[in-house]
Motif scaffolding. Structure first.
Motif, mmCIF file in Angstrom:
data_model
loop_
_atom_site.group_PDB
_atom_site.id
_atom_site.type_symbol
_atom_site.label_atom_id
_atom_site.label_comp_id
_atom_site.label_asym_id
_atom_site.label_seq_id
_atom_site.Cartn_x
_atom_site.Cartn_y
_atom_site.Cartn_z
ATOM 1 N N GLY A 1 0.809 -1.213 0.000
ATOM 2 C CA GLY A 1 0.000 0.000 0.000
ATOM 3 C C GLY A 1 0.841 1.261 0.000
ATOM 4 O O GLY A 1 0.339 2.341 -0.272
ATOM 5 N N GLY A 2 2.145 1.100 0.322
ATOM 6 C CA GLY A 2 3.037 2.246 0.323
ATOM 7 C C GLY A 2 2.987 3.059 1.599
ATOM 8 O O GLY A 2 3.759 3.993 1.782
ATOM 9 N N THR A 3 2.068 2.728 2.526
ATOM 10 C CA THR A 3 1.934 3.440 3.783
ATOM 11 C C THR A 3 1.576 2.444 4.874
ATOM 12 O O THR A 3 1.012 1.386 4.608
ATOM 13 N N ALA A 4 1.893 2.790 6.132
ATOM 14 C CA ALA A 4 1.630 1.895 7.257
ATOM 15 C C ALA A 4 0.564 2.428 8.195
ATOM 16 O O ALA A 4 0.097 1.712 9.074
ATOM 17 N N ASN A 5 0.168 3.692 8.043
ATOM 18 C CA ASN A 5 -0.880 4.257 8.890
ATOM 19 C C ASN A 5 -1.521 5.429 8.165
ATOM 20 O O ASN A 5 -1.116 5.803 7.062
ATOM 21 N N GLN A 6 -2.527 6.026 8.790
ATOM 22 C CA GLN A 6 -3.297 7.073 8.119
ATOM 23 C C GLN A 6 -2.486 8.353 7.930
ATOM 24 O O GLN A 6 -2.705 9.087 6.964
ATOM 25 N N GLU A 7 -1.570 8.653 8.842
ATOM 26 C CA GLU A 7 -0.746 9.848 8.678
ATOM 27 C C GLU A 7 0.165 9.708 7.456
ATOM 28 O O GLU A 7 0.342 10.652 6.683
ATOM 29 N N GLN A 8 0.747 8.525 7.287
ATOM 30 C CA GLN A 8 1.584 8.292 6.115
ATOM 31 C C GLN A 8 0.758 8.325 4.836
ATOM 32 O O GLN A 8 1.210 8.842 3.806
ATOM 33 N N LEU A 9 -0.448 7.779 4.903
ATOM 34 C CA LEU A 9 -1.321 7.805 3.729
ATOM 35 C C LEU A 9 -1.721 9.241 3.395
ATOM 36 O O LEU A 9 -1.779 9.623 2.219
ATOM 37 N N ALA A 10 -1.993 10.048 4.420
ATOM 38 C CA ALA A 10 -2.329 11.457 4.182
ATOM 39 C C ALA A 10 -1.168 12.187 3.523
ATOM 40 O O ALA A 10 -1.356 12.992 2.602
ATOM 41 N N MET A 11 0.050 11.890 3.981
ATOM 42 C CA MET A 11 1.223 12.535 3.392
ATOM 43 C C MET A 11 1.383 12.140 1.936
ATOM 44 O O MET A 11 1.586 13.003 1.065
ATOM 45 N N ARG A 12 1.297 10.830 1.648
ATOM 46 C CA ARG A 12 1.477 10.406 0.265
ATOM 47 C C ARG A 12 0.382 10.976 -0.632
ATOM 48 O O ARG A 12 0.644 11.405 -1.767
ATOM 49 N N THR A 13 -0.849 10.989 -0.144
ATOM 50 C CA THR A 13 -1.953 11.536 -0.927
ATOM 51 C C THR A 13 -1.736 13.019 -1.200
ATOM 52 O O THR A 13 -1.967 13.507 -2.314
ATOM 53 N N ALA A 14 -1.273 13.745 -0.182
ATOM 54 C CA ALA A 14 -1.002 15.174 -0.370
ATOM 55 C C ALA A 14 0.128 15.391 -1.372
ATOM 56 O O ALA A 14 0.076 16.317 -2.191
ATOM 57 N N LEU A 15 1.147 14.541 -1.321
ATOM 58 C CA LEU A 15 2.237 14.650 -2.296
ATOM 59 C C LEU A 15 1.721 14.441 -3.719
ATOM 60 O O LEU A 15 2.119 15.162 -4.648
#
Length: 716
Positions: A680-694
């Motif tokens: 998934g490229g992320t391990a938690n919601q904060e990482q997912l938020a960062m990748r999505t924002a990028l």
């Protein structure tokens, strides 16, 4: 079939296979000496990670300096951690179980509520396991992988992975004491499966030692493990072959009875299913291309992925069929038409429910058996969206269903044939969709096939045309791309995130229903398999050209996004039609298709792409493989490439080698690699938020022209 022409570079590589040797840390995969970037397959090698850090350090400041980035991150995090989200249900007995992540519980809570309270819209949550607290107490980077529970028992196997990889550790847990069971079942870290036969017995497929894992990296030996005995003394039940994809035990518990099976996945799409009866394992007569759905009244429900002639009756590809486990007779359950596709089926105690796509619009059907066959009833749910079976239990008559669309937030319903349909709860709107329209259109592909797609944007933006546009595609593995509102927030077709972060800013979102997916059943998927993979690429290109011809956008404002198999699609767009796109978001991608089957789980996908070790298949793979078709002379848009070091499904070497080759040409690119997070490229919601924002900052930069200059001034 469209003819496939090899580039000179690809043809040169087809002339022979270079000598191979082992790369330390590269999952034991031999590499091609002729490839100057093969060292990047060394997953956590010092030299490799030094290069990755350099790319990250160069790229992240560029994207984080986009004026919209901070707002985009806040918007993504607010959606991903909102307390107003619907807690996804899983029915077990009298309880609804749920795994929940929010701002206060980044790694998540495993919890449960009574069905009555949950169905009434006011769940009363009992916390079973706090993963954040567990990480802190044990000093491990645990990521939740799920739980499976024994029948009529408080015992469950909780699976936890390090950093989000596919491999995990399974530990026995008591939901009554809310603690791991001392001396209970423990499976050490591996890619594995375990199924409860009863409270004291498991069917386990794991890494049993040398020679027990397939070339794809999954177990092919299944054993029966009894409580109180060492794992090493588990009794063998089944042994497949190293060239298989995997083997696993499956158990279904109905009315106090356990139905046990062993599944041998010979390829990604071909399975052999064995039934555990009183006389041992019996190979079932169903075709290899068929999906195990559920058990109803002692009958195995399968979804056919190929035609099946059995006992004088012909069943068609796409049909639901019931096979009696007592006398091995079969009967038709449901037959879709050529514009329909069964997505899944789930049993309750008195019926079988089916998720159905009809022209890519969702429906739910209730099927009940009778003396004259099965009777179908379409449930009363909203139209022109996505209908899903949220949770069902074969020992209860009720179930939960959901409806959503790109503009309508998820609504959860509780249904019982006796009491009817009742709304349980609804997701709040995460963005103002009052002026947003969604249209379904069609484009004509290179071979004349009509390919549907969805366009989402503000009405005035679509009317004005020439809009910044993101086109999403996947096109593989029978997976349909549906117009969901929330569903899986990691996917780009998420209407809540796209609506809030892109459409609200004047952008347009396009969902591409290209061949290779499952929008119209198995035939739509098979149309783009192996030597026909180019059809999926042609379909995507046809939609892009349609958007431009209709004035929705222009090449200077058109971007595309895809991940995993969709990352392969993006790589093909980069090499085949760079003139069409100003931005390409290439996530956790497959790029080097001459090497994909040698890396991690890649060998399991030969049924999808073909075998590059077979000369005639290597030829058609080489015609489109992005890595082999990159050219120093091409004029490429600046891509955004991302992956995860911990991805043990698609090897991060694919993304790294794409970046390295572009760098060798002197071409610009942006790159981000997360050190954890799995596929998934992320391990938690904060990482997912960062990748999505990028990702959205990248599109704002490339398609809306917003950048930050070195002196801090804004450039539009």
């Amino acid at each position: 079939m469209r003819s496939l022409l090899l580039t000179a570079a690809a043809a040169a590589l087809l002339t022979g296979t270079a000598a191979a040797q082992e790369t330390p840390g590269a999952e034991g995969a031999g590499y091609d000496r002729a490839d100057p970037f093969s060292w990047l397959e060394d997953v956590e090698g010092e030299r490799t990670l030094e290069k990755v850090r350099a790319w990250n350090e160069r790229s992240l400041p560029v994207l984080e300096a986009v004026p919209a980035y901070d707002d985009l991150y806040d918007e993504a995090l607010a959606v991903l951690t909102s307390d107003a989200r619907i807690p996804a249900p899983e029915i077990r007995g009298e309880y609804v179980y749920n795994f929940w992540q929010d701002e206060a519980h980044v790694q998540g809570l495993w919890r449960r509520s009574s069905i009555e309270a949950y169905a009434g819209g006011a769940p009363e949550w009992e916390i079973l396991l706090d993963v954040d607290a567990l990480r802190e107490a044990e000093g491990e980077d645990w990521v939740w992988h799920g739980a499976s529970c024994a029948p009529a028992s408080d015992r469950c196997l909780v699976s936890l992975s390090h950093g989000g990889s596919d491999a995990d550790v399974a530990r026995e847990f008591s939901v009554e004491t809310k603690a791991f069971v001392e001396g209970g079942f423990v499976l050490p870290e591996a890619k594995q499966d375990a199924a409860w036969v009863d409270e004291d017995t498991l069917l386990v497929a794991t890494d049993w030692g040398d020679g027990t894992m397939t070339e794809s990296g999954y177990p092919f030996v299944v054993k029966r493990w009894r409580r109180g005995t060492p794992l090493g003394e588990a009794v063998p039940v089944f042994e497949g072959q190293p060239k298989d994809v995997r083997a696993a035990g499956i158990t279904v518990h109905r009315g106090g009875r356990t139905y046990a099976f062993v599944l041998r996945a010979e390829t990604f799409f071909e399975d052999v299913l064995f039934y555990q009866g009183e006389d041992g394992l019996t190979k079932l007569p169903i075709p290899k291309r068929a999906d195990f759905e559920d058990i109803v009244d002692g009958k195995l429900i399968v979804l056919l992925r190929e035609d099946w002639s059995y006992q004088g009756t012909a069943y068609a590809q796409g049909d639901l069929v019931a096979l009696s486990l007592e006398d091995m007779t079969a009967e038709a359950v449901f037959s879709p038409n050529d514009r329909q596709a069964v997505q899944r089926a789930a049993a309750t105690s008195d019926a079988l429910y089916v998720e159905l796509l009809d022209d890519v619009a969702g429906e739910a059907i209730r099927l009940t058996p009778g003396p004259d066959g099965w009777t179908a009833e379409t449930l009363a749910l909203p139209e022109n969206g996505v209908v899903s079976i949220a949770a069902a239990d074969g020992d209860r008559p009720d179930l939960f269903l959901s409806f959503e669309s790109l503009t309508q937030p998820d609504t959860l319903y509780h249904y019982d044939a006796g009491s009817g349909m009742a709304e349980v709860m609804a997701l709040p709107a995460f963005y103002d969709a009052s002026d947003v329209v969604v249209e379904q259109r069609e484009a004509e592909s290179a071979d004349g096939t009509r390919v549907p797609y969805f366009v989402m944007g503000k009405r005035d933006v679509l009317e004005a045309g020439d809009a910044p546009t993101i086109q999403y595609g996947y096109g593989g593995f029978l997976i349909p791309i549906l117009p969901v509102y929330y569903d899986d927030p990691a996917r780009p077709q998420n209407g809540a995130l796209a609506g809030k972060m892109w459409v609200s800013r004047g952008g347009v979102l396009v969902l591409s229903n290209i061949r290779g997916g499952g929008e119209f059943g198995p035939a739509w998927h098979e149309a783009a398999l192996k030597e026909n993979r180019q059809r999926a690429f042609d379909d995507f290109i046809a939609i892009s050209e349609d958007l431009i011809a209709d004035g929705v956008t222009t090449p200077g404002k058109l971007g595309a996004i895809g991940r995993s198999n969709g990352g392969l699609l993006m790589g093909a767009m980069l090499t085949q039609r760079p003139d069409l796109y100003a931005a390409l978001d290439i996530g956790v991608p497959l790029i080097d298709m001459f090497r994909y089957d040698k890396l991690l789980a890649g060998a399991s996908w030969v049924g999808e792409y073909g075998d590059p070790d077979i000369p005639e298949e290597r030829a058609f793979i080489g015609a489109y493989s992005p890595y082999q078709n990159l050219s120093a002379d091409a004029d490429y848009p600046v891509p955004f490439i991302y992956t995860s070091t911990k991805d043990d499904r698609v090897h991060p070497g694919h993304a790294r080698k794409l970046a390295a080759k572009l760098e060798s040409f002197g071409d610009d690119f942006l790159y981000y690699e997360n050190i954890e997070g799995g596929h998934g490229g992320t391990a938690n919601q904060e990482q997912l938020a960062m990748r999505t924002a990028l990702e959205y900052a990248y599109f704002v930069r490339q398609l809306m022209g917003q950048t930050q200059e070195a002196d801090g001034s804004r450039s539009d």
